[in-house]
Design a protein around this motif. Structure first.
Motif, short mmCIF file in Angstrom:
data_model
loop_
_atom_site.label_atom_id
_atom_site.label_comp_id
_atom_site.label_asym_id
_atom_site.label_seq_id
_atom_site.Cartn_x
_atom_site.Cartn_y
_atom_site.Cartn_z
N MET A 272 15.33 -0.35 -1.33
CA MET A 272 14.21 -1.11 -1.25
C MET A 272 13.20 -1.22 -2.39
O MET A 272 12.67 -2.09 -2.64
CB MET A 272 13.37 -0.63 0.03
CG MET A 272 13.95 -1.08 1.30
SD MET A 272 13.62 -2.67 1.68
CE MET A 272 11.95 -2.35 2.33
N ASN A 273 13.25 0.05 -3.08
CA ASN A 273 12.36 0.07 -4.10
C ASN A 273 12.92 -0.27 -5.52
O ASN A 273 12.05 -0.43 -6.51
CB ASN A 273 11.93 1.67 -4.00
CG ASN A 273 11.03 1.92 -2.91
OD1 ASN A 273 10.17 1.20 -2.32
ND2 ASN A 273 11.06 3.19 -2.53
N GLY A 274 14.14 -0.37 -5.59
CA GLY A 274 14.59 -0.77 -6.96
C GLY A 274 14.65 -2.30 -7.58
O GLY A 274 14.24 -2.91 -6.44
N SER B 250 13.82 -6.97 8.82
CA SER B 250 13.25 -7.34 7.75
C SER B 250 13.64 -6.51 6.69
O SER B 250 13.92 -6.95 5.42
CB SER B 250 11.86 -7.86 7.63
OG SER B 250 11.57 -8.67 8.68
N GLY B 251 13.25 -5.12 6.74
CA GLY B 251 13.72 -4.31 5.52
C GLY B 251 15.13 -4.23 5.30
O GLY B 251 15.50 -4.17 3.95
N LEU B 252 16.01 -4.03 6.17
CA LEU B 252 17.53 -3.85 5.74
C LEU B 252 17.89 -5.12 5.38
O LEU B 252 18.84 -5.03 4.28
CB LEU B 252 18.20 -3.56 7.17
CG LEU B 252 18.08 -2.44 7.74
CD1 LEU B 252 18.79 -1.94 9.06
CD2 LEU B 252 18.35 -1.07 6.71
N SER B 253 17.29 -6.32 5.56
CA SER B 253 17.96 -7.69 5.06
C SER B 253 17.33 -7.59 3.61
O SER B 253 18.11 -8.28 2.74
CB SER B 253 17.29 -8.86 5.84
OG SER B 253 17.71 -10.20 5.32
N THR B 254 16.23 -7.10 3.21
CA THR B 254 15.56 -7.21 2.01
C THR B 254 16.59 -6.37 1.15
O THR B 254 16.82 -6.76 -0.07
CB THR B 254 14.26 -6.62 2.28
OG1 THR B 254 13.36 -7.41 2.89
CG2 THR B 254 13.62 -6.76 0.70
N VAL B 255 16.92 -5.30 1.63
CA VAL B 255 17.92 -4.18 0.91
C VAL B 255 19.00 -4.93 0.31
O VAL B 255 19.43 -5.03 -0.86
CB VAL B 255 18.38 -2.86 1.61
CG1 VAL B 255 19.41 -2.33 0.75
CG2 VAL B 255 17.06 -2.18 2.02
N ARG C 242 0.78 -1.06 0.19
CA ARG C 242 0.14 -0.08 -0.09
C ARG C 242 0.94 1.39 -0.14
O ARG C 242 0.54 2.16 -0.81
CB ARG C 242 -0.79 -0.17 1.15
CG ARG C 242 -1.80 1.56 1.35
CD ARG C 242 -2.70 1.19 2.64
NE ARG C 242 -3.80 0.05 2.43
CZ ARG C 242 -4.97 0.30 1.93
NH1 ARG C 242 -5.34 1.24 1.23
NH2 ARG C 242 -5.59 -0.93 1.69
N LEU C 243 2.03 1.36 0.89
CA LEU C 243 2.71 2.49 1.16
C LEU C 243 3.90 2.49 0.38
O LEU C 243 4.57 3.55 0.09
CB LEU C 243 3.12 2.88 2.46
CG LEU C 243 1.95 2.72 3.35
CD1 LEU C 243 2.33 2.89 4.83
CD2 LEU C 243 0.64 3.86 3.06
N GLY C 244 4.22 1.30 -0.04
CA GLY C 244 5.86 1.26 -0.73
C GLY C 244 6.74 0.73 0.29
O GLY C 244 6.78 0.94 1.35
N ARG C 245 7.73 -0.28 -0.11
CA ARG C 245 8.51 -0.79 0.71
C ARG C 245 9.67 0.17 1.40
O ARG C 245 9.80 -0.10 2.65
CB ARG C 245 9.40 -1.86 0.03
CG ARG C 245 8.67 -3.05 -0.45
CD ARG C 245 9.65 -4.14 -0.94
NE ARG C 245 10.18 -3.97 -2.28
CZ ARG C 245 10.79 -4.43 -3.09
NH1 ARG C 245 10.61 -5.95 -2.99
NH2 ARG C 245 11.15 -4.21 -4.54
#
Length: 468
Positions: A429-431, A350-355, A304-307
């Motif tokens: 996160m977004n790329g 989770s966010g930093l690992s996803t990056v 909804r908001l963007g990662r």
């Protein structure tokens, strides 16, 4: 279904239509390989928490000395900071399945030996520390392998959901494992908890037999050369570099709240050992429940908001929730605020690992992920050791409030003076996933220890279902 070998969706299934089915947070379960390893990993994680609780209680009961309990925890966790780079270099060179199987079997044998020693009455604290360190070393070496297989299990758009589900798995184990450990010890004695952990590793071994994994993208090279190339790849990719530095700061300043939960429990309970233990269990369960709730909310919020925005909000809210936790005066207030901390903290991890997963070049993924684990694995215990003496002087509440304020100041100064770091993380996160990065050396052809951890090796953090 997912083509495990390529990491892409098989022809004949429209990827957009497929992603629309079901809640975003649960979409990775559609892929058989991920579902198998996640389920097996939950069994394994429950076993890990059973051993963690049992070995700590056994050491304290036998020695009455907290020093031995600290040594057991250090033996389980510090190898992550020391051996992860070696595991990362090997993960880019060796087939992943046999290494993951071997690592889990070594850990299972160590758990079985602990059970036998305890049953025979030969459970010296030194022997327990040695065996737990062996398990921690095996987990550290295979950690980058288990993170590096995530692209083989789910497509790129589902990385955040998959990583969040792995974090939820770890925290479900945190809720279930201690309760089962108490029941096992009460009904059958300490060896039962260790035997259950040994058997739990076999769930991973069986699951791996039914999952296809791609071969490593890197070409064999000397170990030191491979490590240098991985470090250069991490340094040259701005998003990976920013994420690794950020997790190091968070682990140093904020993550020690996990190790210090018993101290907060003593502060809030004002009672004897039983009251402290009960409050510790309450706070630990609250943090785990918050992490599970946060993990399930991350993917829908990101959709909804963007990662990038979700990660930014998580980073901003972490010091706020820590400050609220620091003001707790009762056990239930502490549980409520720690639930909020767990919810936000899992978004940061989770966010930093996803990056790193998205931006690490394929040929270097295992090595780059290993440096993420090093940052987490070294900074967390160092921060805990630093905050301990401060708490003895000024108290747990003031110390936690001070770390929250320090983290907020670091974030504010970084946003004002080094906005490029923030942009690198958000863009990461977004790329799209990163392409090849020129290596410093020859170009390759073209990624849960049984002790208290800051929400898992990341936890937190690739496909933690592939091992503990």
């Amino acid at each position: 279904m997912l083509n495990i070998t390529t990491g892409n969706v098989d022809a004949g299934e429209h990827p957009v239509r497929k992603r629309d089915r079901g809640p975003a947070s649960l979409q990775p379960f559609r892929h058989r390989g991920f579902a198998l390893l996640w389920t097996a990993g939950l069994v394994s994680t429950v076993g890990s928490w059973m051993q963690t609780v049992a070995v700590g209680a056994l050491v304290i009961a036998d020695t009455g000395q907290a020093t031995w309990a600290v040594l057991v925890a250090a033996g389980a966790f510090l190898p992550i900071g020391l051996l992860s780079p070696v595991g990362g270099a090997l993960a880019d060179r060796l087939p992943r399945r046999p290494v993951l199987v071997a690592g889990n079997l070594v850990a299972a044998v160590a758990a079985a030996v602990i059970a036998l020693l305890v049953a025979a009455g030969h459970d010296s604290p030194a022997a327990l520390v040695g065996l737990v360190t062996l398990q921690g070393s095996a987990s550290a070496l295979i950690g980058p392998f288990q993170q590096a297989i995530l692209p083989d299990l789910v497509p790129d758009p589902e990385f955040l959901a998959a990583i969040s589900l792995n974090s939820a798995q770890f925290n479900l184990g945190r809720i279930v494992g201690p309760a089962l450990a108490g029941a096992a010890v009460a009904g059958f004695g300490y060896p039962a908890a260790f035997a259950a952990n040994a058997v739990s590793f076999l769930a991973i071994v069986v699951a791996l037999a039914f999952v296809r994994l791609a071969p490593p993208a890197g070409r064999p090279a000397r170990l030191l050369t491979s490590l240098r190339e991985g470090f250069s790849a991490a340094r040259r990719e701005p998003s990976c570099r920013a994420a690794i530095v950020t997790i190091a700061v968070v682990a140093l300043v904020a993550s020690p709240f996990i190790a210090l939960v018993p101290v907060m429990a003593r502060h809030l309970s004002h009672g004897g050992p039983r009251a402290v233990a009960q409050t510790t269990a309450l706070l630990t369960t609250a943090q785990g429940a918050g992490a599970v709730a946060g993990a399930l909310c991350l993917a829908p919020l990101a959709a909804r908001l963007g990662r990038g925005r979700v990660l930014a909000w998580s980073l901003g809210l972490l010091p706020v929730t820590l400050a609220a936790y620091s003001t707790s005066q009762t056990a239930w207030q502490g549980a409520a605020t720690l639930f909020a901390v767990g919810l936000v903290y899992i978004g940061v991890l989770s966010g930093l690992s996803t990056v790193v997963q998205l931006r690490a070049p394929e040929a270097y993924r295992g090595r780059v992920l290993s440096f993420f684990l090093v940052a987490l694995g070294v900074a967390y215990p160092v921060g805990s050791l630093v905050q301990g003496p401060v708490i003895d002087r000024i108290g747990i509440g003031a110390t936690t409030a001070g770390t929250a304020l320090l983290l907020l100041m670091i974030m504010a100064v970084t946003a004002l003076r080094r906005p490029g770091i923030i942009r690198s993380i958000i863009d990461g996160m977004n790329g799209d996933p990163a392409g090849p990065v020129p290596a410093a050396g020859p170009m390759p052809a073209g990624p849960v220890p049984d002790g208290p951890v800051p929400d898992g090796p990341v936890p937190a953090d690739g496909i933690s279902a592939a091992g503990k």
